[in-house]
Design a protein around this motif. Structure first.
Motif, PDB file in Angstrom:
ATOM      1  N   ALA A 141      25.031  21.267  58.460  1.00 31.86           N
ATOM      2  CA  ALA A 141      26.271  20.485  58.419  1.00 31.86           C
ATOM      3  C   ALA A 141      26.283  19.424  59.505  1.00 31.86           C
ATOM      4  CB  ALA A 141      27.471  21.419  58.573  1.00 31.86           C
ATOM      5  N   GLY A 142      25.739  19.741  60.671  1.00 28.88           N
ATOM      6  CA  GLY A 142      25.678  18.756  61.745  1.00 28.88           C
ATOM      7  C   GLY A 142      24.785  17.583  61.402  1.00 28.88           C
ATOM      8  N   ALA A 143      23.628  17.847  60.783  1.00 30.69           N
ATOM      9  CA  ALA A 143      22.726  16.761  60.396  1.00 30.69           C
ATOM     10  C   ALA A 143      23.367  15.873  59.330  1.00 30.69           C
ATOM     11  CB  ALA A 143      21.408  17.341  59.878  1.00 30.69           C
ATOM     12  N   VAL A 144      24.023  16.483  58.364  1.00 31.76           N
ATOM     13  CA  VAL A 144      24.699  15.702  57.316  1.00 31.76           C
ATOM     14  C   VAL A 144      25.827  14.872  57.919  1.00 31.76           C
ATOM     15  CG1 VAL A 144      26.102  15.870  55.220  1.00 31.76           C
ATOM     16  CG2 VAL A 144      24.088  17.339  55.507  1.00 31.76           C
ATOM     17  N   THR A 145      26.565  15.455  58.851  1.00 32.61           N
ATOM     18  CA  THR A 145      27.659  14.725  59.497  1.00 32.61           C
ATOM     19  C   THR A 145      27.142  13.518  60.263  1.00 32.61           C
ATOM     20  OG1 THR A 145      28.944  16.770  59.718  1.00 32.61           O
ATOM     21  CG2 THR A 145      29.550  14.921  61.142  1.00 32.61           C
ATOM     22  N   GLY A 146      26.058  13.693  60.996  1.00 31.52           N
ATOM     23  CA  GLY A 146      25.487  12.568  61.728  1.00 31.52           C
ATOM     24  C   GLY A 146      25.038  11.451  60.809  1.00 31.52           C
ATOM     25  N   TRP A 147      24.397  11.807  59.694  1.00 33.76           N
ATOM     26  CA  TRP A 147      23.954  10.805  58.704  1.00 33.76           C
ATOM     27  C   TRP A 147      25.163  10.032  58.168  1.00 33.76           C
ATOM     28  CZ3 TRP A 147      19.028  10.440  55.845  1.00 33.76           C
ATOM     29  CH2 TRP A 147      19.078   9.545  54.783  1.00 33.76           C
ATOM     30  N   LEU A 148      26.205  10.744  57.738  1.00 32.45           N
ATOM     31  CA  LEU A 148      27.362  10.093  57.122  1.00 32.45           C
ATOM     32  C   LEU A 148      28.120   9.218  58.114  1.00 32.45           C
ATOM     33  CD1 LEU A 148      28.732  13.026  54.925  1.00 32.45           C
ATOM     34  CD2 LEU A 148      27.359  11.050  54.199  1.00 32.45           C
TER      35      LEU A 148
ATOM     36  N   PRO B   6      31.220  27.563  71.603  1.00 32.66           N
ATOM     37  CA  PRO B   6      30.489  26.455  72.236  1.00 32.66           C
ATOM     38  C   PRO B   6      29.053  26.322  71.728  1.00 32.66           C
ATOM     39  CG  PRO B   6      31.704  27.717  73.874  1.00 32.66           C
ATOM     40  CD  PRO B   6      31.740  28.503  72.611  1.00 32.66           C
ATOM     41  N   SER B   7      28.411  27.436  71.374  1.00 33.69           N
ATOM     42  CA  SER B   7      27.053  27.362  70.826  1.00 33.69           C
ATOM     43  C   SER B   7      27.042  26.593  69.512  1.00 33.69           C
ATOM     44  CB  SER B   7      26.491  28.778  70.611  1.00 33.69           C
ATOM     45  OG  SER B   7      26.314  29.444  71.831  1.00 33.69           O
TER      46      SER B   7
ATOM     47  N   VAL C 292      25.871  21.616  66.426  1.00 38.55           N
ATOM     48  CA  VAL C 292      26.362  20.489  65.609  1.00 38.55           C
ATOM     49  C   VAL C 292      25.983  19.161  66.250  1.00 38.55           C
ATOM     50  CG1 VAL C 292      28.444  19.302  64.845  1.00 38.55           C
ATOM     51  CG2 VAL C 292      28.238  21.765  64.522  1.00 38.55           C
ATOM     52  N   HIS C 293      26.177  19.050  67.564  1.00 40.20           N
ATOM     53  CA  HIS C 293      25.890  17.794  68.247  1.00 40.20           C
ATOM     54  C   HIS C 293      24.403  17.449  68.189  1.00 40.20           C
ATOM     55  CE1 HIS C 293      24.817  15.343  71.813  1.00 40.20           C
ATOM     56  NE2 HIS C 293      25.907  14.665  71.452  1.00 40.20           N
ATOM     57  N   ASN C 294      23.549  18.446  68.461  1.00 43.87           N
ATOM     58  CA  ASN C 294      22.114  18.168  68.449  1.00 43.87           C
ATOM     59  C   ASN C 294      21.613  17.793  67.061  1.00 43.87           C
ATOM     60  OD1 ASN C 294      20.456  18.851  71.119  1.00 43.87           O
ATOM     61  ND2 ASN C 294      22.258  20.148  71.072  1.00 43.87           N
ATOM     62  N   MET C 295      22.128  18.431  66.047  1.00 43.38           N
ATOM     63  CA  MET C 295      21.691  18.106  64.691  1.00 43.38           C
ATOM     64  C   MET C 295      22.301  16.804  64.199  1.00 43.38           C
ATOM     65  SD  MET C 295      19.467  20.298  64.053  1.00 43.38           S
ATOM     66  CE  MET C 295      19.200  19.856  62.333  1.00 43.38           C
TER      67      MET C 295
ATOM     68  N   ALA D  30      21.429  11.172  62.474  1.00 44.37           N
ATOM     69  CA  ALA D  30      21.538   9.735  62.720  1.00 44.37           C
ATOM     70  C   ALA D  30      20.168   9.070  62.712  1.00 44.37           C
ATOM     71  CB  ALA D  30      22.225   9.501  64.063  1.00 44.37           C
ATOM     72  N   MET D  31      19.166   9.699  63.292  1.00 43.56           N
ATOM     73  CA  MET D  31      17.818   9.122  63.323  1.00 43.56           C
ATOM     74  C   MET D  31      17.167   9.151  61.942  1.00 43.56           C
ATOM     75  SD  MET D  31      16.327  10.306  67.026  1.00 43.56           S
ATOM     76  CE  MET D  31      15.111   8.986  66.974  1.00 43.56           C
TER      77      MET D  31
END
Length: 356
Positions: free
Chosen positions: A142-149, A220-221, A226-229, A234-235
Protein backbone atom coordinates in the motif's frame (compact mmCIF):
# COMPACT_ATOMS: atom_id res chain seq x y z
CA UNK A 1 62.73 -18.87 65.00
CA UNK A 2 60.20 -16.61 63.38
CA UNK A 3 57.21 -16.18 65.66
CA UNK A 4 53.73 -15.55 64.19
CA UNK A 5 52.33 -12.16 65.05
CA UNK A 6 49.27 -13.67 66.72
CA UNK A 7 51.20 -16.35 68.65
CA UNK A 8 51.31 -16.36 72.43
CA UNK A 9 53.52 -18.31 74.89
CA UNK A 10 52.56 -20.56 77.81
CA UNK A 11 54.55 -20.88 81.03
CA UNK A 12 56.96 -23.32 79.41
CA UNK A 13 57.62 -20.73 76.68
CA UNK A 14 55.94 -22.88 74.02
CA UNK A 15 54.03 -21.29 71.20
CA UNK A 16 50.29 -21.52 71.72
CA UNK A 17 47.69 -20.72 69.11
CA UNK A 18 45.26 -18.03 70.29
CA UNK A 19 41.75 -19.34 71.10
CA UNK A 20 40.14 -17.18 68.39
CA UNK A 21 42.26 -18.82 65.70
CA UNK A 22 41.52 -22.27 67.05
CA UNK A 23 37.82 -21.53 67.04
CA UNK A 24 37.96 -20.23 63.48
CA UNK A 25 39.81 -23.33 62.28
CA UNK A 26 37.39 -25.57 64.15
CA UNK A 27 34.42 -23.75 62.66
CA UNK A 28 35.87 -24.07 59.16
CA UNK A 29 36.54 -27.78 59.60
CA UNK A 30 33.03 -28.41 60.98
CA UNK A 31 31.49 -26.40 58.11
CA UNK A 32 33.42 -28.41 55.55
CA UNK A 33 32.75 -31.82 57.12
CA UNK A 34 28.99 -31.18 57.28
CA UNK A 35 28.79 -30.44 53.56
CA UNK A 36 31.80 -32.12 52.00
CA UNK A 37 29.91 -35.23 50.89
CA UNK A 38 27.54 -33.12 48.78
CA UNK A 39 30.45 -31.13 47.36
CA UNK A 40 32.26 -34.33 46.39
CA UNK A 41 29.12 -35.70 44.76
CA UNK A 42 28.68 -32.50 42.77
CA UNK A 43 32.34 -32.56 41.78
CA UNK A 44 31.99 -36.14 40.51
CA UNK A 45 28.94 -35.25 38.44
CA UNK A 46 30.71 -32.24 36.94
CA UNK A 47 33.76 -34.33 36.07
CA UNK A 48 31.62 -36.71 34.01
CA UNK A 49 29.74 -33.92 32.28
CA UNK A 50 32.94 -32.06 31.41
CA UNK A 51 34.35 -35.23 29.84
CA UNK A 52 31.21 -35.66 27.73
CA UNK A 53 30.06 -38.77 29.58
CA UNK A 54 26.47 -37.69 30.05
CA UNK A 55 25.08 -41.10 29.11
CA UNK A 56 26.98 -42.79 31.94
CA UNK A 57 25.47 -40.44 34.50
CA UNK A 58 22.69 -42.00 36.64
CA UNK A 59 19.30 -40.36 36.44
CA UNK A 60 19.28 -39.55 40.15
CA UNK A 61 22.57 -37.65 39.82
CA UNK A 62 21.31 -35.73 36.83
CA UNK A 63 18.13 -34.76 38.66
CA UNK A 64 20.11 -33.78 41.74
CA UNK A 65 22.47 -31.49 39.81
CA UNK A 66 20.42 -28.25 40.14
CA UNK A 67 19.84 -28.80 43.87
CA UNK A 68 23.53 -29.58 44.45
CA UNK A 69 24.50 -26.44 42.54
CA UNK A 70 22.21 -24.27 44.67
CA UNK A 71 23.55 -25.92 47.82
CA UNK A 72 27.15 -25.21 46.76
CA UNK A 73 26.27 -21.60 45.91
CA UNK A 74 24.65 -21.20 49.33
CA UNK A 75 27.73 -22.69 50.99
CA UNK A 76 29.92 -20.21 49.13
CA UNK A 77 27.77 -17.31 50.31
CA UNK A 78 28.02 -18.50 53.91
CA UNK A 79 31.76 -19.05 53.60
CA UNK A 80 32.28 -15.51 52.36
CA UNK A 81 30.05 -14.05 55.05
CA UNK A 82 31.81 -15.85 57.89
CA UNK A 83 35.30 -15.37 56.42
CA UNK A 84 36.27 -19.03 56.33
CA UNK A 85 39.74 -20.14 55.30
CA UNK A 86 41.06 -19.23 51.87
CA UNK A 87 41.36 -22.86 50.72
CA UNK A 88 37.65 -23.53 51.32
CA UNK A 89 36.65 -20.30 49.58
CA UNK A 90 38.83 -21.04 46.56
CA UNK A 91 37.48 -24.59 46.29
CA UNK A 92 33.85 -23.47 46.50
CA UNK A 93 34.31 -20.64 43.98
CA UNK A 94 35.76 -23.06 41.46
CA UNK A 95 33.06 -25.66 42.13
CA UNK A 96 30.20 -23.17 41.80
CA UNK A 97 31.62 -21.71 38.60
CA UNK A 98 31.93 -25.14 37.00
CA UNK A 99 28.43 -26.08 38.12
CA UNK A 100 26.95 -22.85 36.77
CA UNK A 101 28.22 -23.59 33.26
CA UNK A 102 26.70 -27.06 33.38
CA UNK A 103 23.32 -25.89 34.73
CA UNK A 104 22.87 -22.55 32.95
CA UNK A 105 25.68 -22.36 30.41
CA UNK A 106 25.23 -22.75 26.64
CA UNK A 107 24.69 -26.29 25.44
CA UNK A 108 26.10 -25.72 21.97
CA UNK A 109 29.22 -24.26 20.48
CA UNK A 110 29.03 -21.53 17.87
CA UNK A 111 29.00 -23.85 14.85
CA UNK A 112 26.52 -26.24 16.46
CA UNK A 113 24.27 -23.29 17.32
CA UNK A 114 24.49 -21.93 13.77
CA UNK A 115 23.64 -25.34 12.33
CA UNK A 116 20.61 -25.62 14.60
CA UNK A 117 19.54 -22.00 14.04
CA UNK A 118 19.79 -22.10 10.25
CA UNK A 119 18.62 -25.69 10.12
CA UNK A 120 15.03 -24.84 10.99
CA UNK A 121 14.88 -22.70 14.12
CA UNK A 122 14.87 -19.43 12.18
CA UNK A 123 12.27 -20.54 9.64
CA UNK A 124 9.98 -21.82 12.40
CA UNK A 125 10.25 -18.51 14.25
CA UNK A 126 9.33 -16.65 11.06
CA UNK A 127 6.35 -18.88 10.36
CA UNK A 128 5.17 -18.25 13.92
CA UNK A 129 4.67 -14.54 13.11
CA UNK A 130 2.91 -15.16 9.80
CA UNK A 131 -0.02 -12.89 10.67
CA UNK A 132 2.30 -9.95 11.37
CA UNK A 133 4.17 -10.64 8.12
CA UNK A 134 0.92 -10.53 6.17
CA UNK A 135 -0.06 -7.23 7.78
CA UNK A 136 3.40 -5.72 7.16
CA UNK A 137 3.39 -6.94 3.53
CA UNK A 138 -0.01 -5.37 2.90
CA UNK A 139 1.19 -2.09 4.41
CA UNK A 140 4.38 -2.11 2.31
CA UNK A 141 2.48 -2.72 -0.93
CA UNK A 142 0.00 0.00 0.00
CA UNK A 143 2.88 2.37 0.72
CA UNK A 144 4.47 1.77 -2.69
CA UNK A 145 1.14 2.30 -4.47
CA UNK A 146 0.53 5.47 -2.46
CA UNK A 147 3.92 6.89 -3.39
CA UNK A 148 3.32 6.15 -7.09
CA UNK A 149 -0.13 7.79 -7.08
CA UNK A 150 0.99 10.87 -5.16
CA UNK A 151 3.85 11.61 -7.57
CA UNK A 152 1.69 10.81 -10.59
CA UNK A 153 -0.77 13.52 -9.49
CA UNK A 154 1.81 16.11 -8.40
CA UNK A 155 5.55 15.78 -9.08
CA UNK A 156 6.31 17.99 -6.09
CA UNK A 157 5.55 14.98 -3.94
CA UNK A 158 8.68 13.35 -5.36
CA UNK A 159 10.93 15.86 -3.61
CA UNK A 160 8.96 15.47 -0.37
CA UNK A 161 9.26 11.70 -0.36
CA UNK A 162 12.66 10.88 -1.88
CA UNK A 163 15.78 11.66 0.22
CA UNK A 164 18.20 14.25 -1.10
CA UNK A 165 21.01 11.78 -1.88
CA UNK A 166 18.75 10.14 -4.49
CA UNK A 167 17.69 13.35 -6.21
CA UNK A 168 21.01 14.26 -7.86
CA UNK A 169 20.01 13.38 -11.42
CA UNK A 170 17.04 11.12 -10.67
CA UNK A 171 14.38 13.79 -10.70
CA UNK A 172 11.13 14.31 -12.62
CA UNK A 173 11.89 15.65 -16.08
CA UNK A 174 15.26 13.89 -16.39
CA UNK A 175 15.90 12.39 -19.82
CA UNK A 176 15.95 8.66 -20.53
CA UNK A 177 19.70 8.76 -21.10
CA UNK A 178 20.37 10.42 -17.74
CA UNK A 179 18.24 7.90 -15.86
CA UNK A 180 19.72 4.98 -17.77
CA UNK A 181 23.19 6.17 -16.81
CA UNK A 182 22.34 5.69 -13.12
CA UNK A 183 21.71 2.01 -13.86
CA UNK A 184 24.89 1.42 -15.84
CA UNK A 185 27.20 -1.54 -15.31
CA UNK A 186 30.48 -0.65 -13.64
CA UNK A 187 33.76 -1.76 -15.21
CA UNK A 188 35.36 -2.91 -11.96
CA UNK A 189 34.56 -3.54 -8.32
CA UNK A 190 37.12 -1.01 -7.10
CA UNK A 191 35.78 0.88 -4.10
CA UNK A 192 32.56 -1.11 -3.95
CA UNK A 193 33.45 -2.75 -0.64
CA UNK A 194 33.16 0.62 1.10
CA UNK A 195 29.87 1.16 -0.71
CA UNK A 196 28.66 -2.20 0.60
CA UNK A 197 29.54 -1.22 4.17
CA UNK A 198 27.64 2.07 3.81
CA UNK A 199 24.58 0.32 2.41
CA UNK A 200 24.61 -2.27 5.17
CA UNK A 201 24.73 0.46 7.81
CA UNK A 202 21.80 2.29 6.24
CA UNK A 203 19.64 -0.80 5.74
CA UNK A 204 20.43 -2.14 9.20
CA UNK A 205 19.39 1.19 10.69
CA UNK A 206 16.02 1.09 8.94
CA UNK A 207 15.39 -2.51 9.98
CA UNK A 208 16.38 -1.99 13.60
CA UNK A 209 14.24 1.14 13.80
CA UNK A 210 11.27 -0.73 12.33
CA UNK A 211 11.77 -3.44 14.94
CA UNK A 212 12.29 -1.07 17.86
CA UNK A 213 9.20 1.00 17.05
CA UNK A 214 7.08 -2.12 17.27
CA UNK A 215 7.08 -1.86 21.06
CA UNK A 216 4.64 1.05 20.74
CA UNK A 217 1.93 -1.45 19.74
CA UNK A 218 3.31 -1.68 16.19
CA UNK A 219 1.79 1.53 14.84
CA UNK A 220 5.07 3.48 14.37
CA UNK A 221 6.56 0.44 12.59
CA UNK A 222 3.70 0.46 10.11
CA UNK A 223 4.17 4.17 9.49
CA UNK A 224 7.89 3.68 8.86
CA UNK A 225 7.18 0.86 6.40
CA UNK A 226 4.65 3.04 4.56
CA UNK A 227 7.13 5.91 4.27
CA UNK A 228 10.00 3.76 3.02
CA UNK A 229 7.86 2.02 0.43
CA UNK A 230 6.38 5.33 -0.69
CA UNK A 231 9.93 6.33 -1.64
CA UNK A 232 10.22 3.18 -3.74
CA UNK A 233 6.86 3.83 -5.37
CA UNK A 234 7.90 7.37 -6.30
CA UNK A 235 11.14 6.15 -7.91
CA UNK A 236 9.30 3.42 -9.78
CA UNK A 237 7.00 6.08 -11.24
CA UNK A 238 10.01 8.18 -12.28
CA UNK A 239 11.73 5.38 -14.21
CA UNK A 240 8.47 4.15 -15.66
CA UNK A 241 7.80 7.62 -17.06
CA UNK A 242 10.84 7.13 -19.32
CA UNK A 243 10.10 3.50 -20.18
CA UNK A 244 12.77 2.12 -17.83
CA UNK A 245 10.55 0.28 -15.36
CA UNK A 246 12.00 -3.14 -16.30
CA UNK A 247 15.60 -1.96 -16.12
CA UNK A 248 15.02 -0.29 -12.76
CA UNK A 249 13.18 -3.33 -11.36
CA UNK A 250 16.03 -5.62 -12.46
CA UNK A 251 18.63 -3.25 -11.01
CA UNK A 252 16.69 -3.14 -7.74
CA UNK A 253 15.81 -6.83 -7.54
CA UNK A 254 19.40 -8.03 -7.09
CA UNK A 255 19.47 -6.81 -3.53
CA UNK A 256 15.86 -5.71 -3.13
CA UNK A 257 14.37 -9.19 -2.81
CA UNK A 258 16.73 -9.81 0.12
CA UNK A 259 16.77 -6.32 1.60
CA UNK A 260 13.02 -5.71 1.41
CA UNK A 261 12.40 -9.18 2.81
CA UNK A 262 14.66 -8.31 5.75
CA UNK A 263 12.90 -4.99 6.36
CA UNK A 264 9.55 -6.78 6.10
CA UNK A 265 10.62 -9.32 8.72
CA UNK A 266 12.05 -6.64 11.01
CA UNK A 267 8.84 -4.63 10.92
CA UNK A 268 6.75 -7.77 11.44
CA UNK A 269 8.92 -8.85 14.39
CA UNK A 270 8.49 -5.48 16.10
CA UNK A 271 4.79 -5.45 15.36
CA UNK A 272 4.49 -8.99 16.73
CA UNK A 273 5.71 -7.80 20.15
CA UNK A 274 3.42 -4.78 20.09
CA UNK A 275 0.42 -6.87 19.06
CA UNK A 276 1.05 -9.44 21.80
CA UNK A 277 1.36 -6.67 24.38
CA UNK A 278 -1.88 -5.08 23.21
CA UNK A 279 -3.73 -8.42 23.05
CA UNK A 280 -2.00 -10.78 25.51
CA UNK A 281 -4.96 -13.16 25.70
CA UNK A 282 -4.87 -15.34 28.81
CA UNK A 283 -1.25 -14.38 29.56
CA UNK A 284 -0.06 -11.39 31.51
CA UNK A 285 1.39 -8.51 29.50
CA UNK A 286 4.90 -9.23 30.78
CA UNK A 287 4.64 -12.93 29.95
CA UNK A 288 3.30 -12.21 26.47
CA UNK A 289 6.05 -9.63 25.85
CA UNK A 290 8.74 -12.06 27.02
CA UNK A 291 7.51 -14.90 24.82
CA UNK A 292 7.02 -12.77 21.72
CA UNK A 293 10.31 -10.96 22.37
CA UNK A 294 12.25 -14.23 22.37
CA UNK A 295 10.68 -15.24 19.07
CA UNK A 296 11.24 -11.78 17.55
CA UNK A 297 14.89 -11.80 18.65
CA UNK A 298 15.48 -14.98 16.64
CA UNK A 299 13.92 -13.32 13.60
CA UNK A 300 16.15 -10.26 14.04
CA UNK A 301 19.30 -12.42 14.05
CA UNK A 302 18.18 -13.72 10.66
CA UNK A 303 17.45 -10.16 9.52
CA UNK A 304 21.02 -9.07 10.31
CA UNK A 305 22.40 -12.01 8.31
CA UNK A 306 20.16 -11.12 5.38
CA UNK A 307 21.23 -7.48 5.45
CA UNK A 308 24.90 -8.45 5.31
CA UNK A 309 24.18 -10.62 2.28
CA UNK A 310 22.02 -7.87 0.70
CA UNK A 311 24.82 -5.33 1.06
CA UNK A 312 27.23 -7.63 -0.80
CA UNK A 313 24.67 -8.21 -3.55
CA UNK A 314 24.01 -4.48 -3.81
CA UNK A 315 27.65 -3.54 -4.08
CA UNK A 316 28.95 -6.24 -6.40
CA UNK A 317 26.50 -8.26 -8.60
CA UNK A 318 24.16 -5.30 -9.04
CA UNK A 319 26.95 -2.98 -10.13
CA UNK A 320 28.80 -5.48 -12.31
CA UNK A 321 25.99 -7.49 -13.95
CA UNK A 322 23.71 -6.64 -16.86
CA UNK A 323 19.92 -6.31 -16.78
CA UNK A 324 19.14 -9.98 -17.52
CA UNK A 325 21.68 -11.24 -14.99
CA UNK A 326 20.35 -8.84 -12.38
CA UNK A 327 16.78 -10.03 -12.91
CA UNK A 328 17.87 -13.66 -12.74
CA UNK A 329 19.69 -13.13 -9.45
CA UNK A 330 16.77 -11.19 -7.99
CA UNK A 331 14.17 -13.82 -8.93
CA UNK A 332 16.39 -16.61 -7.63
CA UNK A 333 16.87 -14.86 -4.29
CA UNK A 334 13.12 -14.23 -3.98
CA UNK A 335 12.35 -17.92 -4.54
CA UNK A 336 15.16 -18.98 -2.21
CA UNK A 337 14.01 -16.86 0.73
CA UNK A 338 10.35 -17.80 0.24
CA UNK A 339 11.19 -21.52 0.13
CA UNK A 340 13.54 -21.31 3.10
CA UNK A 341 11.26 -19.28 5.36
CA UNK A 342 7.93 -20.91 4.64
CA UNK A 343 8.76 -24.51 3.74
CA UNK A 344 12.16 -25.46 5.13
CA UNK A 345 12.06 -27.13 8.54
CA UNK A 346 8.30 -27.74 8.38
CA UNK A 347 8.72 -31.53 8.49
CA UNK A 348 10.88 -31.24 11.61
CA UNK A 349 8.24 -29.05 13.21
CA UNK A 350 5.46 -31.54 12.53
CA UNK A 351 7.50 -34.49 13.81
CA UNK A 352 8.35 -32.72 17.04
CA UNK A 353 4.73 -31.76 17.59
CA UNK A 354 5.61 -28.07 17.97
CA UNK A 355 3.32 -25.50 16.43
CA UNK A 356 5.10 -23.59 13.65
Amino acid sequence: MKVPKLAIFNREHEIVTPPSIEQAALRSDRFRLERESDWRRLEGILARLEKGRLRTLPDEDLLALPALYRMAASSLAVARETSLDAATLSYLESLVQRAWFQVYGPRYGLFAWMRKFLGGQLSRAIRAIWLDICIALFVMVAGAVTGWLLVAQDTEWYFRLVPGQFTDSRVPGASREVLLDTLKVEESASGLSAFAAQLFTNNAGVSILAFALGFAFGIPSLMLLVHNMAVLGAMLWLYNSQGLAWEFAAWLSVHGTTELFAILLAGAAGMHIGRKMAFPGTQSILAAAAQSGQRAAQVMVGVVMMLIFAALLEAFPRQLAGTEARATIGIFMLLFWAAYFFFYGRETTLKSGTAP
